[in-house]
Design a protein around this motif. Structure first.
Motif, PDB file in Angstrom:
ATOM      1  N   LEU A   1       0.824  -1.211   0.000  1.00  0.00           N
ATOM      2  CA  LEU A   1       0.000   0.000   0.000  1.00  0.00           C
ATOM      3  C   LEU A   1       0.857   1.260   0.000  1.00  0.00           C
ATOM      4  CD1 LEU A   1      -2.885  -0.937   2.467  1.00  0.00           C
ATOM      5  CD2 LEU A   1      -3.099  -0.373   0.031  1.00  0.00           C
ATOM      6  N   HIS A   2       1.922   1.246   0.781  1.00  0.00           N
ATOM      7  CA  HIS A   2       2.833   2.394   0.871  1.00  0.00           C
ATOM      8  C   HIS A   2       3.380   2.728  -0.517  1.00  0.00           C
ATOM      9  CE1 HIS A   2       5.983   4.945   2.712  1.00  0.00           C
ATOM     10  NE2 HIS A   2       6.768   4.454   1.756  1.00  0.00           N
ATOM     11  N   LEU A   3       3.847   1.722  -1.236  1.00  0.00           N
ATOM     12  CA  LEU A   3       4.440   1.953  -2.547  1.00  0.00           C
ATOM     13  C   LEU A   3       3.388   2.317  -3.591  1.00  0.00           C
ATOM     14  CD1 LEU A   3       7.055  -0.961  -2.631  1.00  0.00           C
ATOM     15  CD2 LEU A   3       7.554   1.500  -2.492  1.00  0.00           C
ATOM     16  N   ALA A   4       2.206   1.703  -3.494  1.00  0.00           N
ATOM     17  CA  ALA A   4       1.157   1.966  -4.480  1.00  0.00           C
ATOM     18  C   ALA A   4       0.762   3.437  -4.480  1.00  0.00           C
ATOM     19  CB  ALA A   4      -0.055   1.087  -4.196  1.00  0.00           C
ATOM     20  N   ASP A   5       0.809   4.082  -3.318  1.00  0.00           N
ATOM     21  CA  ASP A   5       0.394   5.479  -3.190  1.00  0.00           C
ATOM     22  C   ASP A   5       1.523   6.468  -3.468  1.00  0.00           C
ATOM     23  OD1 ASP A   5      -2.154   4.697  -2.493  1.00  0.00           O
ATOM     24  OD2 ASP A   5      -1.749   4.720  -0.338  1.00  0.00           O
ATOM     25  N   ARG A   6       2.746   5.957  -3.716  1.00  0.00           N
ATOM     26  CA  ARG A   6       3.906   6.851  -3.837  1.00  0.00           C
ATOM     27  C   ARG A   6       4.752   6.506  -5.064  1.00  0.00           C
ATOM     28  NH1 ARG A   6       2.638   5.830   1.325  1.00  0.00           N
ATOM     29  NH2 ARG A   6       2.680   7.566   2.856  1.00  0.00           N
ATOM     30  N   PRO A   7       4.327   6.892  -6.248  1.00  0.00           N
ATOM     31  CA  PRO A   7       5.104   6.582  -7.454  1.00  0.00           C
ATOM     32  C   PRO A   7       6.495   7.202  -7.441  1.00  0.00           C
ATOM     33  CG  PRO A   7       3.337   8.138  -7.945  1.00  0.00           C
ATOM     34  CD  PRO A   7       3.086   7.625  -6.565  1.00  0.00           C
ATOM     35  N   GLU A   8       6.655   8.367  -6.800  1.00  0.00           N
ATOM     36  CA  GLU A   8       7.977   8.981  -6.730  1.00  0.00           C
ATOM     37  C   GLU A   8       8.937   8.110  -5.926  1.00  0.00           C
ATOM     38  OE1 GLU A   8       5.194  10.416  -5.661  1.00  0.00           O
ATOM     39  OE2 GLU A   8       4.746  11.958  -7.182  1.00  0.00           O
ATOM     40  N   GLU A   9       8.447   7.525  -4.837  1.00  0.00           N
ATOM     41  CA  GLU A   9       9.300   6.650  -4.034  1.00  0.00           C
ATOM     42  C   GLU A   9       9.599   5.354  -4.783  1.00  0.00           C
ATOM     43  OE1 GLU A   9       9.666   4.949   0.532  1.00  0.00           O
ATOM     44  OE2 GLU A   9       8.142   6.437  -0.002  1.00  0.00           O
ATOM     45  N   ARG A  10       8.619   4.830  -5.513  1.00  0.00           N
ATOM     46  CA  ARG A  10       8.874   3.654  -6.349  1.00  0.00           C
ATOM     47  C   ARG A  10       9.950   3.960  -7.376  1.00  0.00           C
ATOM     48  NH1 ARG A  10       3.207   3.242  -7.249  1.00  0.00           N
ATOM     49  NH2 ARG A  10       3.573   3.502  -9.499  1.00  0.00           N
ATOM     50  N   ASN A  11       9.875   5.142  -7.952  1.00  0.00           N
ATOM     51  CA  ASN A  11      10.854   5.523  -8.963  1.00  0.00           C
ATOM     52  C   ASN A  11      12.250   5.597  -8.362  1.00  0.00           C
ATOM     53  OD1 ASN A  11      11.259   6.408 -11.766  1.00  0.00           O
ATOM     54  ND2 ASN A  11      11.893   8.334 -10.827  1.00  0.00           N
ATOM     55  N   ARG A  12      12.371   6.170  -7.161  1.00  0.00           N
ATOM     56  CA  ARG A  12      13.682   6.284  -6.501  1.00  0.00           C
ATOM     57  C   ARG A  12      14.251   4.915  -6.168  1.00  0.00           C
ATOM     58  NH1 ARG A  12      15.208   5.853  -1.316  1.00  0.00           N
ATOM     59  NH2 ARG A  12      13.056   5.856  -0.552  1.00  0.00           N
ATOM     60  N   MET A  13      13.465   4.074  -5.506  1.00  0.00           N
ATOM     61  CA  MET A  13      13.942   2.742  -5.131  1.00  0.00           C
ATOM     62  C   MET A  13      14.198   1.877  -6.353  1.00  0.00           C
ATOM     63  SD  MET A  13      11.822   1.559  -1.777  1.00  0.00           S
ATOM     64  CE  MET A  13      11.912   2.444  -0.223  1.00  0.00           C
ATOM     65  N   GLY A  14      13.327   2.008  -7.370  1.00  0.00           N
ATOM     66  CA  GLY A  14      13.506   1.216  -8.581  1.00  0.00           C
ATOM     67  C   GLY A  14      14.797   1.558  -9.301  1.00  0.00           C
ATOM     68  N   LYS A  15      15.137   2.847  -9.351  1.00  0.00           N
ATOM     69  CA  LYS A  15      16.400   3.257  -9.965  1.00  0.00           C
ATOM     70  C   LYS A  15      17.586   2.704  -9.185  1.00  0.00           C
ATOM     71  CE  LYS A  15      14.975   7.484 -12.361  1.00  0.00           C
ATOM     72  NZ  LYS A  15      15.099   8.974 -12.428  1.00  0.00           N
ATOM     73  N   ASN A  16      17.501   2.738  -7.856  1.00  0.00           N
ATOM     74  CA  ASN A  16      18.572   2.187  -7.015  1.00  0.00           C
ATOM     75  C   ASN A  16      18.726   0.687  -7.262  1.00  0.00           C
ATOM     76  OD1 ASN A  16      19.041   4.673  -5.851  1.00  0.00           O
ATOM     77  ND2 ASN A  16      17.784   4.259  -4.032  1.00  0.00           N
ATOM     78  N   ALA A  17      17.598  -0.006  -7.367  1.00  0.00           N
ATOM     79  CA  ALA A  17      17.638  -1.456  -7.587  1.00  0.00           C
ATOM     80  C   ALA A  17      18.264  -1.775  -8.937  1.00  0.00           C
ATOM     81  CB  ALA A  17      16.224  -2.032  -7.501  1.00  0.00           C
ATOM     82  N   ARG A  18      17.856  -1.059  -9.967  1.00  0.00           N
ATOM     83  CA  ARG A  18      18.391  -1.310 -11.304  1.00  0.00           C
ATOM     84  C   ARG A  18      19.892  -1.012 -11.359  1.00  0.00           C
ATOM     85  NH1 ARG A  18      17.491  -1.865 -16.752  1.00  0.00           N
ATOM     86  NH2 ARG A  18      18.562  -0.392 -18.122  1.00  0.00           N
ATOM     87  N   LEU A  19      20.322   0.090 -10.752  1.00  0.00           N
ATOM     88  CA  LEU A  19      21.738   0.444 -10.748  1.00  0.00           C
ATOM     89  C   LEU A  19      22.565  -0.624 -10.042  1.00  0.00           C
ATOM     90  CD1 LEU A  19      23.901   2.536 -11.446  1.00  0.00           C
ATOM     91  CD2 LEU A  19      23.418   3.652  -9.250  1.00  0.00           C
ATOM     92  N   TYR A  20      22.042  -1.162  -8.956  1.00  0.00           N
ATOM     93  CA  TYR A  20      22.738  -2.232  -8.218  1.00  0.00           C
ATOM     94  C   TYR A  20      22.982  -3.437  -9.124  1.00  0.00           C
ATOM     95  CZ  TYR A  20      23.185  -6.233  -5.046  1.00  0.00           C
ATOM     96  OH  TYR A  20      23.600  -7.400  -4.418  1.00  0.00           O
ATOM     97  N   VAL A  21      21.975  -3.839  -9.891  1.00  0.00           N
ATOM     98  CA  VAL A  21      22.123  -4.992 -10.775  1.00  0.00           C
ATOM     99  C   VAL A  21      23.075  -4.673 -11.923  1.00  0.00           C
ATOM    100  CG1 VAL A  21      20.903  -6.612 -12.277  1.00  0.00           C
ATOM    101  CG2 VAL A  21      19.851  -5.871 -10.131  1.00  0.00           C
ATOM    102  N   LEU A  22      22.957  -3.487 -12.502  1.00  0.00           N
ATOM    103  CA  LEU A  22      23.836  -3.098 -13.601  1.00  0.00           C
ATOM    104  C   LEU A  22      25.301  -3.107 -13.176  1.00  0.00           C
ATOM    105  CD1 LEU A  22      21.790  -0.125 -15.122  1.00  0.00           C
ATOM    106  CD2 LEU A  22      22.346  -2.256 -16.296  1.00  0.00           C
ATOM    107  N   GLU A  23      25.570  -2.673 -11.966  1.00  0.00           N
ATOM    108  CA  GLU A  23      26.951  -2.540 -11.498  1.00  0.00           C
ATOM    109  C   GLU A  23      27.562  -3.856 -11.036  1.00  0.00           C
ATOM    110  OE1 GLU A  23      26.847   0.453  -8.479  1.00  0.00           O
ATOM    111  OE2 GLU A  23      27.011   2.118  -9.923  1.00  0.00           O
ATOM    112  N   ASN A  24      26.748  -4.829 -10.661  1.00  0.00           N
ATOM    113  CA  ASN A  24      27.287  -6.029 -10.021  1.00  0.00           C
ATOM    114  C   ASN A  24      27.076  -7.337 -10.768  1.00  0.00           C
ATOM    115  OD1 ASN A  24      28.254  -5.112  -7.163  1.00  0.00           O
ATOM    116  ND2 ASN A  24      26.278  -4.096  -7.450  1.00  0.00           N
ATOM    117  N   PHE A  25      26.215  -7.361 -11.800  1.00  0.00           N
ATOM    118  CA  PHE A  25      25.867  -8.640 -12.405  1.00  0.00           C
ATOM    119  C   PHE A  25      25.979  -8.656 -13.931  1.00  0.00           C
ATOM    120  CE2 PHE A  25      23.741  -8.229  -8.343  1.00  0.00           C
ATOM    121  CZ  PHE A  25      24.070  -9.421  -7.720  1.00  0.00           C
ATOM    122  N   ALA A  26      26.673  -7.689 -14.500  1.00  0.00           N
ATOM    123  CA  ALA A  26      26.832  -7.633 -15.950  1.00  0.00           C
ATOM    124  C   ALA A  26      27.779  -8.728 -16.429  1.00  0.00           C
ATOM    125  CB  ALA A  26      27.355  -6.266 -16.371  1.00  0.00           C
TER     126      ALA A  26
END
Length: 407
Positions: A349-374
C-alpha cells in the motif's frame, strides 16, 4: 559425419549439467552460451531420461531407473535411500562413456553445475588429469549438504584439488559451515544482463504487482497472495500477475477464489523466459515471501528477484537466505520478517500510493544490478577461475553428438 581434429593448443570446455530440460534453468543455458562460446560441449546427467534442450554437442547420461517403494515403512525408507545413493553415482559404463567423450572432444577444462554433480564427475576428471571447477547454486548445499551422507562426501571433496564457486556470500558461508576452507570458495554470481531490459516507468494509476517463482511452500506464494489480498481491500487499483507452476498451483488458485481475487489476479503458469521478462517490464512491485522450512532449501542468489530489480521494480521480500544481500531495506526495496503478511501488505500500500518513491527505489535497484551482475564483468572472472584464457579463439566447433542409454 566428418569429425574435426582439435589442435591441442585450443581450450575446450565441458559443462556437466543435470536436467537441462527445465525451462527455469536459464543460467545453465547462459553458461553454455557465454563462458566459452563455440568451444563448449555438454555432459547431460538426466534424472528422467529426457534429453537436454540445447544445440550444443551433448553426451546424454541417464540416471538408473528408480526401484519401486513398497512394503512397510522401514523397507520404503531403505529403498528410498538406495535410490538416492544410486542417483548420484555413475556406473562404470557411464564413467567410461564420459571419459571417452572427454578424450574424443579434446576437453581441457571441466565445469560442473552443482556440487553434487561435481562430486559425481570428479573421479573421471581426476583419472584424466583435467582441472575441475564446481559452481554451487544453493539446493546442493542447503538441502543435500544438511544430510549426514552428503556432509561427509562434501567434507572430503572440499579438500580435493577441485575449485569451488558460490553464487553469493550467503551460500559461501553455508559451504564453510559444512567444511569448505574459506579460501577455496570464490563468489561469482550468475549473470543478469539488465542493460538489455527496458526500465519500468513508475506513474500514478493502477499499480501492477508480480510474483515470479516456482509455486512451492519454500517460496511462500500463499503468504504473498494473502498480503496482496489485504492490500487490495484498501486500494482497488492493485492487480497481481503470478508467473510459475508447481505443487501449490491448485492451492494458489483456490485461495485466489476464496479471497475474491479472480478479477485482480492472473495466473499465468510457467512461461518461457522472454514472456516472463515482458510481464516484469510492465510491473511495478515484485513480491517474494520465502520462508525457512525443514529440508525445503533456502533462496541463494534469487535470480528472479535480481531480474525484477534489473527492470527497476521495487521488491518486497523476506529476511531469508541471500535475498537481503540484494535488497537494502528502504533503499532498494523493503524487507519484512518471514510470515509477516500484514507488514508486506502495508509495504504494498505504501508503494502503491507513492510513485515517486517507487521511482527512486527502482532506480537504485536497477543500478545495483547493472553494477554487479553484468556479463562483461562476470564471465572473465569465471573463465579465469576455470583456468581458461580471458579471451578465447572462436574457430573450434565441436561436432559430435552421442547418446548413452542407461544400463
Amino acid at each position: 559425419m566428418i569429425r574435426q581434429t582439435v589442435p591441442k593448443k585450443h581450450e575446450v570446455l565441458c559443462i556437466v549439467v543435470p536436467d537441462l530440460f527445465h525451462a527455469t534453468q536459464t543460467f545453465f543455458h547462459e553458461h553454455i552460451a557465454k563462458i566459452a562460446p563455440g568451444q563448449t560441449v555438454i555432459v547431460h546427467l538426466s534424472s528422467t531420461g529426457a534429453p537436454a534442450q540445447t544445440s550444443v554437442p551433448v553426451l546424454e547420461v541417464t540416471a538408473p531407473s528408480q526401484w519401486t517403494e513398497k512394503g512397510g515403512r522401514l523397507l520404503s525408507r531403505l529403498i528410498r535411500s538406495v535410490n538416492a545413493w544410486r542417483t548420484y553415482r555413475l556406473s562404470s559404463q557411464q564413467a567410461e562413456a564420459i571419459e571417452s567423450y572427454l578424450l574424443r572432444e579434446g576437453i581441457t577444462h571441466v565445469f560442473a553445475e552443482f556440487a553434487t554433480t561435481g562430486f559425481m564427475i570428479a573421479p573421471v576428471t581426476a583419472r584424466l588429469g583435467l582441472p575441475l571447477t564446481v559452481m554451487s547454486h544453493g539446493w546442493d548445499i542447503n538441502v543435500m549438504g544438511r544430510g549426514r551422507l552428503w556432509r561427509g562426501r562434501f567434507k572430503s571433496f572440499f579438500n580435493s584439488k577441485t575449485k569451488f564457486v558460490a553464487v553469493c556470500e550467503f551460500l559461501k558461508d553455508r559451504m564453510t559451515d559444512i567444511g569448505a576452507p574459506e579460501n577455496k570458495v570464490a563468489v561469482v554470481p550468475c549473470v543478469i544482463e539488465a542493460s538489455l531490459f527496458n526500465p519500468v516507468l513508475h506513474r500514478r494509476g493502477p499499480t501492477r504487482v508480480v510474483m515470479l517463482s516456482r509455486l512451492t511452500a519454500q517460496k511462500g506464494p500463499l503468504h504473498s497472495l494473502r498480503a496482496f489480498a489485504e492490500a487490495s481491500k484498501h486500494n482497488p487499483d492493485l492487480v497481481l500477475d503470478i508467473i510459475g507452476d508447481g505443487p501449490l498451483m491448485g492451492a494458489v488458485r483456490w485461495e485466489s477464489e476464496r479471497l475474491n481475487l479472480l478479477d485482480r489476479v492472473c495466473l499465468h503458469g510457467a512461461l518461457p523466459h522472454d514472456h516472463a521478462l515482458a510481464i516484469l517490464a510492465r510491473s511495478n512491485i515484485f513480491l517474494q515471501h520465502c520462508v525457512t522450512l525443514p529440508f525445503q532449501g533456502i533462496e541463494s542468489q534469487a535470480v528472479s528477484l535480481l531480474e525484477a530489480m534489473g527492470h527497476g521494480l521495487v521488491p518486497i521480500v523476506t529476511r531469508h537466505g541471500g535475498m537481503t544481500e540484494h535488497v537494502a531495506n528502504e533503499v532498494r526495496g523493503f524487507v519484512v520478517n518471514e510470515g509477516d503478511e500484514a507488514n508486506m501488505a502495508a509495504r504494498i500500500l505504501h508503494l502503491a500510493d507513492r510513485p515517486e518513491e517507487r521511482n527512486r527505489m527502482g532506480k537504485n535497484a536497477r543500478l545495483y544490478v547493472l553494477e554487479n551482475f553484468a556479463g562483461e564483468k562476470i564471465y572473465p572472472r569465471l573463465r579465469t577461475l576455470i583456468g581458461l584464457a580471458e579471451t578465447l579463439p572462436g574457430n573450434y566447433q565441436p561436432s559430435s553428438l552421442q547418446n548413452y542409454p542407461a544400463k
